[in-house]
Design a protein around this motif. Sequence first.
Motif, PDB file in Angstrom:
ATOM      1  N   SER A 124       3.012  12.905   8.154  1.00  0.00           N
ATOM      2  CA  SER A 124       2.621  11.809   7.721  1.00  0.00           C
ATOM      3  C   SER A 124       3.716  10.485   8.534  1.00  0.00           C
ATOM      4  O   SER A 124       4.871  10.768   8.762  1.00  0.00           O
ATOM      5  N   ALA A 125       3.033   9.253   9.154  1.00  0.00           N
ATOM      6  CA  ALA A 125       3.803   8.355   9.861  1.00  0.00           C
ATOM      7  C   ALA A 125       4.518   7.514   8.503  1.00  0.00           C
ATOM      8  O   ALA A 125       4.324   7.672   7.362  1.00  0.00           O
ATOM      9  N   PRO A 126       5.733   6.888   8.934  1.00  0.00           N
ATOM     10  CA  PRO A 126       6.490   6.224   8.045  1.00  0.00           C
ATOM     11  C   PRO A 126       6.021   5.294   7.210  1.00  0.00           C
ATOM     12  O   PRO A 126       6.304   5.261   5.869  1.00  0.00           O
ATOM     13  N   HIS A 127       5.030   4.557   7.473  1.00  0.00           N
ATOM     14  CA  HIS A 127       4.255   3.617   6.544  1.00  0.00           C
ATOM     15  C   HIS A 127       3.302   4.292   5.719  1.00  0.00           C
ATOM     16  O   HIS A 127       2.747   3.613   4.539  1.00  0.00           O
ATOM     17  N   ALA A 128       2.804   5.652   5.709  1.00  0.00           N
ATOM     18  CA  ALA A 128       1.916   6.272   5.086  1.00  0.00           C
ATOM     19  C   ALA A 128       2.367   7.616   4.075  1.00  0.00           C
ATOM     20  O   ALA A 128       1.792   8.109   3.317  1.00  0.00           O
ATOM     21  N   THR A 129       3.452   7.930   4.206  1.00  0.00           N
ATOM     22  CA  THR A 129       4.098   9.199   3.690  1.00  0.00           C
ATOM     23  C   THR A 129       4.180   8.944   2.176  1.00  0.00           C
ATOM     24  O   THR A 129       4.594   7.884   1.843  1.00  0.00           O
ATOM     25  N   SER A 130       3.952  10.202   1.442  1.00  0.00           N
ATOM     26  CA  SER A 130       4.181  10.318   0.135  1.00  0.00           C
ATOM     27  C   SER A 130       5.588  10.596  -0.408  1.00  0.00           C
ATOM     28  O   SER A 130       5.697  10.867  -1.504  1.00  0.00           O
ATOM     29  N   ALA A 131       6.363  10.940   0.595  1.00  0.00           N
ATOM     30  CA  ALA A 131       7.863  11.397   0.594  1.00  0.00           C
ATOM     31  C   ALA A 131       8.458  10.478  -0.539  1.00  0.00           C
ATOM     32  O   ALA A 131       8.461   9.229  -0.505  1.00  0.00           O
ATOM     33  N   PRO A 132       9.325  10.998  -1.421  1.00  0.00           N
ATOM     34  CA  PRO A 132      10.146  10.097  -2.184  1.00  0.00           C
ATOM     35  C   PRO A 132      11.347   9.526  -1.339  1.00  0.00           C
ATOM     36  O   PRO A 132      11.767   9.995  -0.354  1.00  0.00           O
ATOM     37  N   ALA A 133      11.692   8.153  -1.853  1.00  0.00           N
ATOM     38  CA  ALA A 133      12.770   7.412  -0.800  1.00  0.00           C
ATOM     39  C   ALA A 133      13.915   8.424  -0.565  1.00  0.00           C
ATOM     40  O   ALA A 133      14.387   9.071  -1.555  1.00  0.00           O
ATOM     41  N   GLY A 134      14.395   8.169   0.430  1.00  0.00           N
ATOM     42  CA  GLY A 134      15.656   9.044   0.810  1.00  0.00           C
ATOM     43  C   GLY A 134      15.348  10.596   1.386  1.00  0.00           C
ATOM     44  O   GLY A 134      16.283  11.236   1.525  1.00  0.00           O
ATOM     45  N   PRO A 136      14.873  13.574   3.409  1.00  0.00           N
ATOM     46  CA  PRO A 136      15.197  13.770   4.970  1.00  0.00           C
ATOM     47  C   PRO A 136      14.048  14.103   5.974  1.00  0.00           C
ATOM     48  O   PRO A 136      14.131  14.207   6.986  1.00  0.00           O
ATOM     49  N   ASN A 137      13.062  14.514   5.409  1.00  0.00           N
ATOM     50  CA  ASN A 137      11.712  14.843   6.136  1.00  0.00           C
ATOM     51  C   ASN A 137      10.468  14.397   5.569  1.00  0.00           C
ATOM     52  O   ASN A 137       9.432  15.088   5.113  1.00  0.00           O
ATOM     53  N   PRO A 138      10.330  12.965   5.639  1.00  0.00           N
ATOM     54  CA  PRO A 138       9.153  12.494   5.237  1.00  0.00           C
ATOM     55  C   PRO A 138       7.811  12.698   5.856  1.00  0.00           C
ATOM     56  O   PRO A 138       6.866  12.762   5.185  1.00  0.00           O
ATOM     57  N   ASP A 139       7.946  13.147   6.964  1.00  0.00           N
ATOM     58  CA  ASP A 139       6.762  13.415   7.827  1.00  0.00           C
ATOM     59  C   ASP A 139       6.209  14.929   7.070  1.00  0.00           C
ATOM     60  O   ASP A 139       4.883  15.127   7.387  1.00  0.00           O
ATOM     61  N   GLN A 140       6.734  15.742   6.555  1.00  0.00           N
ATOM     62  CA  GLN A 140       6.261  16.974   5.796  1.00  0.00           C
ATOM     63  C   GLN A 140       5.607  16.675   4.602  1.00  0.00           C
ATOM     64  O   GLN A 140       5.118  17.656   4.034  1.00  0.00           O
ATOM     65  N   TYR A 141       5.663  15.533   4.135  1.00  0.00           N
ATOM     66  CA  TYR A 141       4.732  15.092   2.942  1.00  0.00           C
ATOM     67  C   TYR A 141       3.335  14.648   3.308  1.00  0.00           C
ATOM     68  O   TYR A 141       3.299  13.989   4.217  1.00  0.00           O
ATOM     69  N   PRO A 142       2.359  14.643   2.589  1.00  0.00           N
ATOM     70  CA  PRO A 142       1.372  14.256   2.818  1.00  0.00           C
ATOM     71  C   PRO A 142       1.026  12.676   2.781  1.00  0.00           C
ATOM     72  O   PRO A 142       1.871  12.006   1.951  1.00  0.00           O
ATOM     73  N   PRO A 143      -0.016  12.046   3.426  1.00  0.00           N
ATOM     74  CA  PRO A 143      -0.036  10.591   3.149  1.00  0.00           C
ATOM     75  C   PRO A 143      -0.340  10.167   1.705  1.00  0.00           C
ATOM     76  O   PRO A 143      -1.111  10.913   1.087  1.00  0.00           O
ATOM     77  N   TRP A 178       3.129  20.633   3.662  1.00  0.00           N
ATOM     78  CA  TRP A 178       2.534  20.024   2.778  1.00  0.00           C
ATOM     79  C   TRP A 178       3.429  19.935   1.565  1.00  0.00           C
ATOM     80  O   TRP A 178       3.201  20.706   0.642  1.00  0.00           O
ATOM     81  N   GLN A 179       4.480  19.059   1.508  1.00  0.00           N
ATOM     82  CA  GLN A 179       5.448  19.310   0.445  1.00  0.00           C
ATOM     83  C   GLN A 179       5.104  18.321  -0.648  1.00  0.00           C
ATOM     84  O   GLN A 179       4.335  17.262  -0.445  1.00  0.00           O
ATOM     85  N   PRO A 180       5.456  18.616  -2.077  1.00  0.00           N
ATOM     86  CA  PRO A 180       6.478  19.627  -2.238  1.00  0.00           C
ATOM     87  C   PRO A 180       5.868  20.849  -2.399  1.00  0.00           C
ATOM     88  O   PRO A 180       6.465  21.799  -2.421  1.00  0.00           O
ATOM     89  N   ARG A 181       4.731  21.043  -2.673  1.00  0.00           N
ATOM     90  CA  ARG A 181       3.952  22.201  -2.645  1.00  0.00           C
ATOM     91  C   ARG A 181       2.409  22.177  -2.171  1.00  0.00           C
ATOM     92  O   ARG A 181       1.849  20.963  -2.254  1.00  0.00           O
ATOM     93  N   GLU A 182       1.860  23.299  -1.613  1.00  0.00           N
ATOM     94  CA  GLU A 182       0.475  23.132  -1.159  1.00  0.00           C
ATOM     95  C   GLU A 182      -0.395  22.660  -2.332  1.00  0.00           C
ATOM     96  O   GLU A 182      -0.246  22.932  -3.605  1.00  0.00           O
TER      97      GLU A 182
END
Length: 449
Positions: A124-134, A136-143, A178-182
């Motif tokens: 996932s691109a920075p503007h699209a990620t579903s990763a929580p703030a902070g 360390p690997n926001p690209d590994q989360y889906p959009p 596909w974090q946090p889980r498939e």
Amino acid sequence: MKGAGLFKTRLMRLLASVLLVASLLWGVTACAKGERPALELVPPRPLLWSDYLGVNAHFLWFEPAQYRKQMDQLQALGLQWVRVDLHWDTIEPRQGQFRWDVLDPLMAEIKRRGLKAEVYLVGSAPHATSAPAGSPNPDQYPPRDPKLYARALVQLAQRYPEVAAWQVWNEPNLPAFWQPREDPAAYGQLLLTTVEAMRREAPGRRIVLGGMGYFSQMPTRGGALMVEALAKGGLFSLDVITAYHPYSLYPEGDDAHALDFVQRARQGNASLRAAGARDIWADEWGWSSYAGPKEEQPIIGAQGQADFVTRRLALMSALDYDKVFLFALSDLDQRAGARDRRYGLLDEAGDAKPVYNAVQRLLQITGPRLVPGKAPVFTGNTPGMISIGWERPDGRRLWLFWGAQPGQVQVNGLRQAVLHDVLSGAHKEIGSGDAVNVPVSTSLSVLEW
């Protein structure tokens, strides 16, 4: 995957039942430990290597001069298909600002050479990620919104209409991608949204299911198959190419005595065909030549890599795959981990490793086109023989074979033949009288007559 409910109930039930049988088979061994069963594989269809065999290529890891040399080496094998990774977070670091300065030269070179590319967009691109703030690997989360991903892929497809196939993500069945889980429902929505956008705004492009790790098992969901979960939502009504990554510890499977790779490929592909899959690609597989420390894969070295890859390629050629993509064209630099750095056919400088030479020899021995044949009848007791018969269009017969242990067999009714050792490149004429005594190695040999 709402909106894709055209999947036929009868086929879905058949898929579920066959997958259940396959999963049961995968969990047990086919024979007692010790001697591997003998096996003859009969190829299901003619084969054209240039259309069947592709290679994963990390071109954007390298400067243009380096990836051009890699392309030279690929084409020297007589191959034309490449699977190219695009990491969304690096090619669109800010929304709407694509790195056309690096993408355009690469795509132009692929087009100029007439290569056929399967391109996947992942991370996932920075503007699209579903990763929580902070994170360390926001690209590994889906959009957070599938439409953002779909829009990015559409823009790429519109700019590069020459790309042969576009793949929606990579290994979404594994938490690492596909974090946090498939999540099959979430990936199904991403796939559906992207397919609909591509068909509407970039029509005519071939679309590939995100290459599933292994046979699509989901590790945190008890090993359930993501493809089965997607099928229940209507996967096969979307008419996308099915793809998975059949890695295993050994060419014959995680349990080489049980030949579990062959079991899985046969059962899994049969179920996919029955459910409506028109194309099945194994678009990532291979072994690393790394020196350690040990990380999942056995340490096999450069010669072991050549051995494993050519044996697996022989097996896959006789199973029901439409295309297979070896991982990978080139070794990588220190940005990759110890094991991941050494999957290449080529070293970092773009020079041939033993695996490249072995694959090249196999393709030269067989020639560019093959039609299904039968292995010869032989006598002798060499444990764990695997036999595959092909014929060349010029009428020459080919027998690809190896054993679990060295030995010798006798082929009656054959006076003379040429025996090729794929790893060493050695070849010799053998035979006398009315039979040929054939030495059997644990690596791939080819008998030609």
